[in-house]
Design a protein around this motif. Structure first.
Motif, PDB file in Angstrom:
ATOM      1  N   ALA A  94       3.634  -8.203  -8.453  1.00 21.33           N
ATOM      2  CA  ALA A  94       4.315  -6.954  -8.791  1.00 21.33           C
ATOM      3  C   ALA A  94       3.419  -6.040  -9.608  1.00 21.33           C
ATOM      4  O   ALA A  94       3.336  -4.824  -9.355  1.00 21.33           O
ATOM      5  N   LEU A  95       2.741  -6.608 -10.612  1.00 21.53           N
ATOM      6  CA  LEU A  95       1.828  -5.804 -11.434  1.00 21.53           C
ATOM      7  C   LEU A  95       0.676  -5.263 -10.595  1.00 21.53           C
ATOM      8  O   LEU A  95       0.252  -4.112 -10.767  1.00 21.53           O
ATOM      9  N   ASP A  96       0.167  -6.079  -9.682  1.00 17.20           N
ATOM     10  CA  ASP A  96      -0.903  -5.607  -8.792  1.00 17.20           C
ATOM     11  C   ASP A  96      -0.423  -4.488  -7.880  1.00 17.20           C
ATOM     12  O   ASP A  96      -1.183  -3.567  -7.542  1.00 17.20           O
ATOM     13  N   THR A  97       0.844  -4.559  -7.465  1.00 18.81           N
ATOM     14  CA  THR A  97       1.414  -3.498  -6.627  1.00 18.81           C
ATOM     15  C   THR A  97       1.417  -2.171  -7.378  1.00 18.81           C
ATOM     16  O   THR A  97       1.037  -1.124  -6.835  1.00 18.81           O
ATOM     17  N   VAL A  98       1.841  -2.200  -8.642  1.00 18.06           N
ATOM     18  CA  VAL A  98       1.831  -0.979  -9.456  1.00 18.06           C
ATOM     19  C   VAL A  98       0.401  -0.476  -9.629  1.00 18.06           C
ATOM     20  O   VAL A  98       0.122   0.725  -9.511  1.00 18.06           O
ATOM     21  N   GLY A  99      -0.518  -1.405  -9.893  1.00 25.40           N
ATOM     22  CA  GLY A  99      -1.913  -1.010 -10.070  1.00 25.40           C
ATOM     23  C   GLY A  99      -2.503  -0.354  -8.835  1.00 25.40           C
ATOM     24  O   GLY A  99      -3.224   0.651  -8.940  1.00 25.40           O
ATOM     25  N   GLN A 100      -2.191  -0.900  -7.670  1.00 27.01           N
ATOM     26  CA  GLN A 100      -2.722  -0.314  -6.442  1.00 27.01           C
ATOM     27  C   GLN A 100      -2.108   1.052  -6.169  1.00 27.01           C
ATOM     28  O   GLN A 100      -2.790   1.969  -5.710  1.00 27.01           O
ATOM     29  N   LEU A 101      -0.818   1.196  -6.466  1.00 27.35           N
ATOM     30  CA  LEU A 101      -0.188   2.511  -6.315  1.00 27.35           C
ATOM     31  C   LEU A 101      -0.859   3.544  -7.207  1.00 27.35           C
ATOM     32  O   LEU A 101      -1.088   4.686  -6.797  1.00 27.35           O
ATOM     33  N   LEU A 102      -1.158   3.142  -8.450  1.00 28.63           N
ATOM     34  CA  LEU A 102      -1.851   4.056  -9.350  1.00 28.63           C
ATOM     35  C   LEU A 102      -3.202   4.475  -8.790  1.00 28.63           C
ATOM     36  O   LEU A 102      -3.579   5.653  -8.854  1.00 28.63           O
ATOM     37  N   VAL A 103      -3.940   3.525  -8.248  1.00 26.14           N
ATOM     38  CA  VAL A 103      -5.234   3.857  -7.641  1.00 26.14           C
ATOM     39  C   VAL A 103      -5.039   4.893  -6.536  1.00 26.14           C
ATOM     40  O   VAL A 103      -5.780   5.885  -6.448  1.00 26.14           O
ATOM     41  N   ASP A 104      -4.030   4.676  -5.703  1.00 27.00           N
ATOM     42  CA  ASP A 104      -3.769   5.604  -4.587  1.00 27.00           C
ATOM     43  C   ASP A 104      -3.383   6.990  -5.100  1.00 27.00           C
ATOM     44  O   ASP A 104      -3.867   8.010  -4.595  1.00 27.00           O
ATOM     45  N   VAL A 105      -2.499   7.020  -6.109  1.00 27.77           N
ATOM     46  CA  VAL A 105      -2.026   8.309  -6.624  1.00 27.77           C
ATOM     47  C   VAL A 105      -3.151   9.051  -7.340  1.00 27.77           C
ATOM     48  O   VAL A 105      -3.277  10.272  -7.232  1.00 27.77           O
ATOM     49  N   GLU A 106      -4.000   8.307  -8.049  1.00 31.31           N
ATOM     50  CA  GLU A 106      -5.073   8.953  -8.821  1.00 31.31           C
ATOM     51  C   GLU A 106      -6.145   9.586  -7.943  1.00 31.31           C
ATOM     52  O   GLU A 106      -7.016  10.297  -8.453  1.00 31.31           O
ATOM     53  N   ARG A 107      -6.089   9.362  -6.666  1.00 31.99           N
ATOM     54  CA  ARG A 107      -6.992  10.103  -5.776  1.00 31.99           C
ATOM     55  C   ARG A 107      -6.654  11.586  -5.780  1.00 31.99           C
ATOM     56  O   ARG A 107      -7.497  12.423  -5.442  1.00 31.99           O
ATOM     57  N   TYR A 108      -5.414  11.902  -6.181  1.00 31.96           N
ATOM     58  CA  TYR A 108      -4.954  13.297  -6.159  1.00 31.96           C
ATOM     59  C   TYR A 108      -4.465  13.789  -7.516  1.00 31.96           C
ATOM     60  O   TYR A 108      -4.542  14.989  -7.802  1.00 31.96           O
TER      61      TYR A 108
END
Length: 208
Positions: free
Chosen positions: A75-89
């Motif tokens: 679950a924590l990794d899921t949040v982390g990956q979402l942050l990586v994706d969002v921080e592209r923009y």
């Protein structure tokens, strides 16, 4: 395992700010997006992942950490990956982590474990994960990240003392915490909590 993600508001490519919404046990991304609809304003992208089988981890948030593994790490990794994706923009200082119940526990736990400046953290009926008295070794600084916490004084799932403890720990990590406990509230979100969340998002929307 690929996580389904639902979206509302602006496209990330055109967004000024973003909110990652984390639902509670037995709920879904669609449910937390519906709860967050009153917060939608121009310029914001709202992103909500679906937990596998409707839960981020199987046992209460007060269980020994190892008993909620490997689901908690996933679950924590899921949040982390979402942050990586969002921080592209959108930069992290314009990204808000918002959760209800189990999702609130996940949001505050992620912020504590990965302390830096976020746009904000909103925890509705949740607290840091782990058994009572579990020692924490969080490093880094939340650098003034605004945090809004709200919960019932007699919530059936979230002890008020754990919400207070969460506020204290996040404050020590450098967050600016706004905590409110409500005497006549169930395991739900009230109008005051929504208004305080709007205030946090309004601050994220201001020019920096």
């Amino acid at each position: 395992m690929e996580v389904q993600v639902l979206r509302l508001g602006e496209r990330l490519e055109e967004a000024h700010a973003a909110v990652i919404l984390l639902h509670g046990r037995g709920a879904s991304a669609a449910d937390i997006l519906m709860a967050g609809e009153p917060l939608i304003e121009p310029g914001f992208a709202f992103i909500a992942p679906n937990a596998p089988k409707g839960a981020w981890y199987p046992l209460p948030f007060t269980a020994p950490l190892e008993d909620n593994e490997p689901w908690l790490t996933y679950a924590l990794d899921t949040v982390g990956q979402l942050l990586v994706d969002v921080e592209r923009y959108v930069p992290a200082e314009r990204i808000v982590l918002l959760g209800f119940s189990q999702g609130a526990c996940l949001a505050v736990e992620f912020a504590a474990r990965h302390a830096r400046r976020y746009g904000g953290v909103i925890g509705w009926a949740g607290g840091l994960i782990g058994p009572d008295g579990h020692p924490r070794d969080d490093n880094g600084s939340l650098e003034g990240t605004p945090v809004v916490l709200g919960c019932a004084e007699q919530d059936p799932y979230i002890p008020a003392y754990r919400v207070r403890e969460t506020a204290e720990i996040l404050t020590r990590l450098g967050a600016t915490v706004d905590l409110q406990l409500y005497p006549d509230l169930g395991h739900e979100v009230n109008a005051d909590e929504l208004e305080r969340a709007r205030g946090l998002l309004a601050g994220v929307a201001l020019p920096h």
